[in-house]
Design a protein around this motif. Structure first.
Motif, PDB file in Angstrom:
ATOM      1  N   ARG A  92       0.825  -1.202   0.000  1.00  0.00           N
ATOM      2  CA  ARG A  92       0.000   0.000   0.000  1.00  0.00           C
ATOM      3  C   ARG A  92       0.863   1.258   0.000  1.00  0.00           C
ATOM      4  NH1 ARG A  92      -1.644   3.632   3.627  1.00  0.00           N
ATOM      5  NH2 ARG A  92      -0.583   2.516   5.313  1.00  0.00           N
ATOM      6  N   GLU A  93       1.913   1.250   0.811  1.00  0.00           N
ATOM      7  CA  GLU A  93       2.815   2.404   0.860  1.00  0.00           C
ATOM      8  C   GLU A  93       3.590   2.541  -0.455  1.00  0.00           C
ATOM      9  OE1 GLU A  93       3.559   2.224   5.705  1.00  0.00           O
ATOM     10  OE2 GLU A  93       4.952   1.266   4.301  1.00  0.00           O
ATOM     11  N   TYR A  94       3.937   1.414  -1.044  1.00  0.00           N
ATOM     12  CA  TYR A  94       4.615   1.449  -2.345  1.00  0.00           C
ATOM     13  C   TYR A  94       3.719   2.093  -3.396  1.00  0.00           C
ATOM     14  CZ  TYR A  94       5.714  -0.505  -6.949  1.00  0.00           C
ATOM     15  OH  TYR A  94       5.930  -0.676  -8.294  1.00  0.00           O
ATOM     16  N   ARG A  95       2.456   1.701  -3.430  1.00  0.00           N
ATOM     17  CA  ARG A  95       1.520   2.277  -4.408  1.00  0.00           C
ATOM     18  C   ARG A  95       1.319   3.771  -4.165  1.00  0.00           C
ATOM     19  NH1 ARG A  95       1.668  -1.248  -8.438  1.00  0.00           N
ATOM     20  NH2 ARG A  95       1.014  -3.367  -7.811  1.00  0.00           N
ATOM     21  N   LEU A  97       3.509   5.914  -2.773  1.00  0.00           N
ATOM     22  CA  LEU A  97       4.695   6.617  -3.243  1.00  0.00           C
ATOM     23  C   LEU A  97       4.757   6.643  -4.763  1.00  0.00           C
ATOM     24  CD1 LEU A  97       7.429   5.280  -0.759  1.00  0.00           C
ATOM     25  CD2 LEU A  97       6.374   7.538  -0.771  1.00  0.00           C
ATOM     26  N   GLN A  98       4.415   5.544  -5.377  1.00  0.00           N
ATOM     27  CA  GLN A  98       4.436   5.459  -6.837  1.00  0.00           C
ATOM     28  C   GLN A  98       3.476   6.463  -7.472  1.00  0.00           C
ATOM     29  OE1 GLN A  98       2.826   1.807  -8.575  1.00  0.00           O
ATOM     30  NE2 GLN A  98       4.628   1.671  -9.919  1.00  0.00           N
ATOM     31  N   LYS A  99       2.351   6.688  -6.793  1.00  0.00           N
ATOM     32  CA  LYS A  99       1.323   7.575  -7.338  1.00  0.00           C
ATOM     33  C   LYS A  99       1.592   9.044  -7.022  1.00  0.00           C
ATOM     34  CE  LYS A  99      -3.694   8.304  -7.252  1.00  0.00           C
ATOM     35  NZ  LYS A  99      -4.995   7.832  -6.690  1.00  0.00           N
ATOM     36  N   PRO A 103       8.322  14.700  -9.727  1.00  0.00           N
ATOM     37  CA  PRO A 103       9.262  14.373 -10.807  1.00  0.00           C
ATOM     38  C   PRO A 103      10.712  14.225 -10.343  1.00  0.00           C
ATOM     39  CG  PRO A 103       8.780  16.720 -10.826  1.00  0.00           C
ATOM     40  CD  PRO A 103       7.939  16.127  -9.726  1.00  0.00           C
ATOM     41  N   ASN A 104      10.934  14.132  -9.034  1.00  0.00           N
ATOM     42  CA  ASN A 104      12.305  14.049  -8.523  1.00  0.00           C
ATOM     43  C   ASN A 104      12.848  12.632  -8.481  1.00  0.00           C
ATOM     44  OD1 ASN A 104      12.783  16.819  -7.991  1.00  0.00           O
ATOM     45  ND2 ASN A 104      11.504  16.675  -6.161  1.00  0.00           N
ATOM     46  N   ASN A 105      12.175  11.680  -9.118  1.00  0.00           N
ATOM     47  CA  ASN A 105      12.654  10.300  -9.085  1.00  0.00           C
ATOM     48  C   ASN A 105      12.638   9.704 -10.487  1.00  0.00           C
ATOM     49  OD1 ASN A 105      10.201   8.104  -9.324  1.00  0.00           O
ATOM     50  ND2 ASN A 105       9.470  10.083  -8.544  1.00  0.00           N
ATOM     51  N   THR A 259      10.029  11.352   2.843  1.00  0.00           N
ATOM     52  CA  THR A 259       9.767  11.443   4.286  1.00  0.00           C
ATOM     53  C   THR A 259       8.360  11.959   4.554  1.00  0.00           C
ATOM     54  OG1 THR A 259      12.108  11.870   4.745  1.00  0.00           O
ATOM     55  CG2 THR A 259      10.529  12.500   6.441  1.00  0.00           C
ATOM     56  N   GLY A 260       7.970  13.009   3.857  1.00  0.00           N
ATOM     57  CA  GLY A 260       6.631  13.563   4.053  1.00  0.00           C
ATOM     58  C   GLY A 260       5.533  12.587   3.694  1.00  0.00           C
ATOM     59  N   LEU A 261       5.682  11.895   2.569  1.00  0.00           N
ATOM     60  CA  LEU A 261       4.651  10.940   2.145  1.00  0.00           C
ATOM     61  C   LEU A 261       4.576   9.744   3.085  1.00  0.00           C
ATOM     62  CD1 LEU A 261       5.163  10.997  -1.733  1.00  0.00           C
ATOM     63  CD2 LEU A 261       3.228  11.906  -0.442  1.00  0.00           C
ATOM     64  N   MET A 262       5.733   9.249   3.559  1.00  0.00           N
ATOM     65  CA  MET A 262       5.714   8.108   4.470  1.00  0.00           C
ATOM     66  C   MET A 262       5.124   8.486   5.829  1.00  0.00           C
ATOM     67  SD  MET A 262       6.689   5.264   3.142  1.00  0.00           S
ATOM     68  CE  MET A 262       6.911   4.351   4.663  1.00  0.00           C
ATOM     69  N   ARG A 263       5.422   9.666   6.319  1.00  0.00           N
ATOM     70  CA  ARG A 263       4.835  10.108   7.588  1.00  0.00           C
ATOM     71  C   ARG A 263       3.325  10.247   7.446  1.00  0.00           C
ATOM     72  NH1 ARG A 263       8.258  11.962  11.565  1.00  0.00           N
ATOM     73  NH2 ARG A 263       6.494  13.065  12.494  1.00  0.00           N
TER      74      ARG A 263
END
Length: 419
Positions: A92-95, A97-99, A103-105, A259-263
């Motif tokens: 779920r966290e992977y999806r 972050l993917q979404k 554009p920094n990755n 970091t922001g998205l994971m938090r």
């Protein structure tokens, strides 16, 4: 023009002196040869060891941020209990972050692995194989060197199909008499079709993970075999890798965004500590560099003692040479030879002697690097050759400067009368 003539004259005098006392010259060379050999051999082994370990860890990739449960840097007061109960990254966290990553990755992947697997194909089997489930963009995060066949398609990964890319050793053991492409093998109750075979990696000093015994399958297929642990209980832990861009120095923008998205995904309040770790390959690289810097310094100090003995030997020989040629020095000065010519003559002789010894030591190290080594191939870099020659010149100058000054300051009348 005068400098060239002076150099040639000094070279001729030095060569004649060294050739006239061949046995003494050879014995003097041995001290410098052993010293340079000791120093450069130590540095060569350290450089080769560092290169081998770094190449063994190429699987971690470059310019990648890994979202994981545990940090890669463990200090002396590492509070492991604070990390033990952390949740591990999940699909779920992977999806998310993917979404939501900007554009920094360059790509994002989730992957998990399990060792100790047994592969069977007919009457052939492979034990203790490494099985790794990866998402489609894993080849952006880390190198997957496919030598035969192909990489996964997006449809195969999304559909969790039972296809595999196997290592060279696995292919040789499971299918010794035929091509592995299109063949099937069985593991953990599932059958997989081989669509690719990776390049032969060979042995490495650190057998952390070798592609020769590694197998890649789609992450969904891996999840059907192993329970991907979303919390802190038993199961296989997954890792999320995000590839950065060259336009983001230090990957600072990417780190802030991840970091922001994971938090946010884990519902952490602003004052709460993060319950995830962001790891980078540079952490391992800096630790390796620090370790081998210490080894290099220690080896250099040990080798310097041998070099010091060689330097004393050269100084002793130069004092003897000045004593033997005092009469000749007096004749040269009475014929108009300047003090700097005598000084340069003996100094050049000492440097030339050390260069010959240093070159012999470097040649011995080079011969050793030609010996075939499976686990630790040795190589001698151009920088180490330059270092060996530079040290030889410096030792020659230090060892020869005092005898050369004494020779240059001799009184010509007294020198001619010397016996």
């Amino acid at each position: 023009m005068k400098a060239i003539r002076l150099t040639l004259e000094s070279f001729r005098f030095a060569w004649e002196a060294l050739k006239g006392n061949l046995l003494r010259t050879v014995l003097s060379l041995l001290g410098v040869t052993v010293g340079i050999f000791a120093i450069i051999a130590v540095f060569t082994v350290v450089d080769s060891l560092e290169k081998n370990i770094r190449s063994s860890m190429n699987f971690v990739g470059d310019k990648v941020i890994y979202v994981d449960k545990w940090p890669w840097e463990f200090g002396p007061e590492f509070a492991w209990w604070k990390y033990f109960n952390r949740p591990v990254p999940n699909t779920r966290e992977y999806r998310l972050l993917q979404k939501q990553l900007g554009p920094n990755n360059a790509g994002i992947a989730i992957f998990a692995s399990k060792s100790g697997n047994t592969f069977k194909a007919g009457s052939n089997s492979v034990d203790d194989a490494f099985l790794q489930g990866v998402s489609y963009d894993y080849r952006i995060i880390s190198d997957v060197p496919v030598a035969q066949g192909r990489y996964f398609t997006a449809q195969e990964v999304d559909g969790a199909r039972n296809v595999a890319i196997i290592g060279a050793d696995i292919a040789a053991n499971l299918f010794p008499d035929r091509s592995a492409l299109g063949q099937e093998f069985k593991t953990r109750g599932q059958r997989f079709t081989v669509i690719g075979v990776m390049e032969k990696a060979g042995k490495s000093l650190l057998e952390i993970k070798s592609n020769d015994t590694n197998t890649f399958i789609p992450f969904g297929s891996f999840s059907k075999i192993f329970a991907i642990n979303p919390g802190t209980g038993s199961g296989v832990s997954a890792t999320i890798g995000v590839k950065g861009l060259d336009t983001d120095p230090g990957l600072l923008d990417l780190e802030y965004e991840v970091t922001g998205l994971m938090r946010s995904a884990r519902g952490l309040k602003p004052r709460e500590d993060a319950n995830f770790a962001l790891n980078r390959p540079e952490m391992l690289a800096s630790a390796i560099s620090g370790l081998f810097s210490i080894l290099g310094v220690a080896g250099g100090v040990i080798g310097s003692f041998a070099m010091l003995v060689g330097g004393f030997g050269i100084a002793n020989i130069m004092f003897v040479s000045v004593k033997e040629r005092t009469n000749i020095i007096g004749i040269q000065k009475s014929l108009g030879a300047k003090n700097y010519f005598i000084l340069f003559q003996f100094l050049f002789e000492a440097v030339f002697l050390c260069l010959l010894g240093g070159a012999a030591g470097l040649l011995l190290v080079w011969f050793i690097t030609l010996i075939p080594q499976d686990s630790l191939p040795l190589f001698m870099s151009g920088g180490r050759i330059a270092l060996g020659l530079t040290v030889s010149v410096l030792i020659g100058m230090v060892a020869g400067i005092v005898p050369a000054v004494l020779a240059a300051n001799l009184d010509p009348v007294i020198a001619i009368r010397a016996k």
